[in-house]
Design a protein around this motif. Structure first.
Motif, mmCIF file in Angstrom:
data_model
loop_
_atom_site.group_PDB
_atom_site.id
_atom_site.type_symbol
_atom_site.label_atom_id
_atom_site.label_comp_id
_atom_site.label_asym_id
_atom_site.label_seq_id
_atom_site.Cartn_x
_atom_site.Cartn_y
_atom_site.Cartn_z
ATOM 1 N N CYS A 166 16.761 -44.910 -17.776
ATOM 2 C CA CYS A 166 16.646 -43.493 -17.440
ATOM 3 C C CYS A 166 15.268 -43.217 -16.856
ATOM 4 C CB CYS A 166 16.844 -42.633 -18.695
ATOM 5 S SG CYS A 166 15.614 -42.961 -19.987
ATOM 6 N N ASP A 209 12.029 -40.767 -17.575
ATOM 7 C CA ASP A 209 11.443 -39.997 -18.669
ATOM 8 C C ASP A 209 10.439 -39.004 -18.116
ATOM 9 O OD1 ASP A 209 12.834 -41.249 -20.678
ATOM 10 O OD2 ASP A 209 11.237 -42.675 -21.175
ATOM 11 N N GLU A 263 15.586 -39.015 -31.808
ATOM 12 C CA GLU A 263 16.211 -38.639 -30.542
ATOM 13 C C GLU A 263 17.299 -37.629 -30.832
ATOM 14 O OE1 GLU A 263 18.688 -40.767 -26.848
ATOM 15 O OE2 GLU A 263 17.250 -41.914 -28.027
ATOM 16 N N TYR A 293 20.261 -34.866 -28.868
ATOM 17 C CA TYR A 293 20.967 -34.374 -27.688
ATOM 18 C C TYR A 293 20.742 -32.875 -27.569
ATOM 19 C CZ TYR A 293 24.772 -32.892 -24.645
ATOM 20 O OH TYR A 293 25.504 -32.330 -23.632
ATOM 21 N N HIS A 303 14.829 -37.623 -19.232
ATOM 22 C CA HIS A 303 14.756 -37.335 -20.661
ATOM 23 C C HIS A 303 13.392 -36.712 -20.941
ATOM 24 C CE1 HIS A 303 17.838 -40.746 -21.722
ATOM 25 N NE2 HIS A 303 18.227 -39.977 -20.709
ATOM 26 N N ILE A 322 12.459 -37.710 -28.568
ATOM 27 C CA ILE A 322 13.193 -37.842 -27.310
ATOM 28 C C ILE A 322 14.298 -36.788 -27.293
ATOM 29 C CG2 ILE A 322 14.540 -39.397 -25.840
ATOM 30 C CD1 ILE A 322 13.271 -41.735 -27.410
ATOM 31 N N VAL A 342 17.432 -35.161 -24.919
ATOM 32 C CA VAL A 342 18.253 -35.708 -23.839
ATOM 33 C C VAL A 342 19.423 -34.804 -23.485
ATOM 34 C CG1 VAL A 342 19.669 -37.682 -23.133
ATOM 35 C CG2 VAL A 342 17.687 -38.053 -24.623
ATOM 36 N N ASP A 395 21.741 -35.996 -20.336
ATOM 37 C CA ASP A 395 21.776 -36.935 -19.215
ATOM 38 C C ASP A 395 23.216 -37.389 -18.969
ATOM 39 O OD1 ASP A 395 21.467 -38.939 -17.376
ATOM 40 O OD2 ASP A 395 20.015 -40.105 -18.528
ATOM 41 N N SER A 401 24.017 -42.969 -26.316
ATOM 42 C CA SER A 401 24.072 -41.781 -25.447
ATOM 43 C C SER A 401 25.497 -41.302 -25.181
ATOM 44 C CB SER A 401 23.386 -42.093 -24.111
ATOM 45 O OG SER A 401 22.023 -42.371 -24.293
#
Length: 408
Positions: free
Chosen positions: A12, A14, A65, A67, A138, A165, A167, A169, A198
């Motif tokens: 990805c 970043d 991480e 979402y 991200h 993180i 995200v 994506d 992911s």
């Protein structure tokens, strides 16, 4: 002869935030956040949700991480701070480290993107047959030690540095497998599986697992398969991936946060008894396998191949230490600089006491005690993995799997 190293499955762009304390304070003031609200939201849909999520990570002193369902929230927070665009993904950062240490590697990523490829390290390559894709960056929030944020009803103060993180994506959610992947694998080579965390659609996940099962069932002789665990955007998918992938993996890797997440309880990484209990839980879900865990104070391997991996663990520690001290400027000789620092006293204590508390074979390498005014916490686990793989290749660890033909 150069060992074939294939690193998949994600990749990805970043957007690394420069987390200015005054701007973060202003953001907390704008949203009138109270200390009692600082806990992980069930869903991150708004800028306020995202802020509270980051503050919760900071309050606990951990990384992770999440979402973000609202892409507008990501963009809004990004626009509040200065930011730098870099390449990311476990496999991509691990590939950079391997290339710097003299080990060329091939990246299996969701697609080709000019901005993405322009930042890859020489010696870490995307094959021409990879289809094109447009990456959505991200958001990476790196917070330092001793940052204080005042809230309604109190304040939070970070005990040490870490990273978060965030995200949204769509390309990573698909994590496509390219038709030529099986042909990239070579006898005696290394194949890393990461990035499945992911995926948010159950049918897509099942399709990917079915394809991977077919590839691994026909794996070349002596292929060393490594699965690197992660925070899953749909937590229920994690066990499904474990059931399908780990019986075919030589080593399963994770960091200290993922160790606690898998066991479902906090793990004090300074307490040998808690570490032993967590490892026993992991190994009960990994019969006959090997788990590798990397933390601030130590790195360890437990299970079948633990005694083969001391040199690889040390190489991973030095690689991550070099990145912590020097960031993207780290080079091969930076590992020697990291190695000059004293070993962690906490790590030494764990290395001394842990073996007596667990029945399985275990190897523990203390990390280094590092001091710098500007630490890099982004990509430390990925860099550790790259160093670890370099160590596996350089020490000749064979890591025979239980059976690549085993089904679950």
């Amino acid at each position: 002869m150069t060992t074939s190293i294939v690193l998949g499955l994600g990749g990805c762009l970043d957007s690394e935030l420069v987390l200015d304390e005054n701007r973060l304070q202003a953001m907390a003031d704008d949203h009138a956040v109270s200390l009692s609200e600082v806990r992980q939201p069930a869903e991150i849909a708004t800028e306020r949700d995202l802020l509270i999520s980051v503050l919760a990570f900071m309050h606990e002193g951990i990384g992770g991480e999440r979402y973000v369902s609202g892409i507008e929230a990501l963009l809004a927070v990004q626009d509040r701070f200065e930011h730098v665009m870099t390449v990311g993904g476990t496999n991509v950062r691990a590939g950079r480290t391997l290339a710097l240490l003299g080990h060329p590697n091939v990246l299996h990523v969701p697609g080709r993107d000019e901005t993405f490829e322009s930042q890859l390290a020489e010696g870490s390559a995307v094959l021409p047959g990879t289809p094109r894709a447009n990456y959505v960056p991200h958001l990476i929030v790196q917070y330092p030690q001793h940052m204080r944020v005042r809230l309604m009803g109190g304040s939070i103060h970070t005990s040490h540095a870490n990273r978060v993180i965030l995200v949204n994506d769509p390309v990573s959610e698909l994590t496509p497998l390219h038709d030529g992947l099986a042909d990239w694998l070579r006898p005696g080579g290394v194949f890393v599986i990461s990035g499945l965390n992911s995926i948010r659609n159950e049918q897509i996940l099942e399709d990917r697992l079915r394809a991977l099962r077919g590839i691994l069932e026909q794996a070349p002789v002596g292929l060393r398969v490594m699965y690197e665990d992660a925070d899953y955007h749909v937590p229920a998918f994690r066990r499904r991936v474990w059931a399908e992938i780990t019986p075919r993996a030589s080593v399963v890797g994770m960091n200290e946060d993922e160790l606690a997440s898998f066991t479902g309880r906090p793990v004090d990484v300074t307490d040998p008894s808690q570490i032993a209990s967590a490892l026993e839980t992991i190994l009960a879900n990994l019969p006959g396998g090997t788990v590798m865990v990397h933390s601030k104070y130590w790195a360890l391997a437990a299970g079948t191949h633990a005694r083969e991996l001391g040199g690889a663990l040390e190489c991973g520690i030095l690689a991550a230490g070099a990145r912590y001290l020097e960031g993207d400027a780290a080079r091969a000789e930076s590992l020697d600089t990291a190695g000059e620092h004293p070993t962690s006293r906490v790590g030494e204590a764990v290395a001394e006491k842990l073996p007596a508390r667990i029945a399985a074979p275990v190897t523990v390498q203390p990390a280094r005690e590092l001091r710098t005014g500007a630490p890099t916490t982004i990509g430390l686990g990925d860099t550790f993995l790259g160093g670890f793989i370099a160590g596996v290749v350089e020490t000749g660890a064979m890591l025979e799997t239980r059976s690549t033909l085993e089904t679950t």
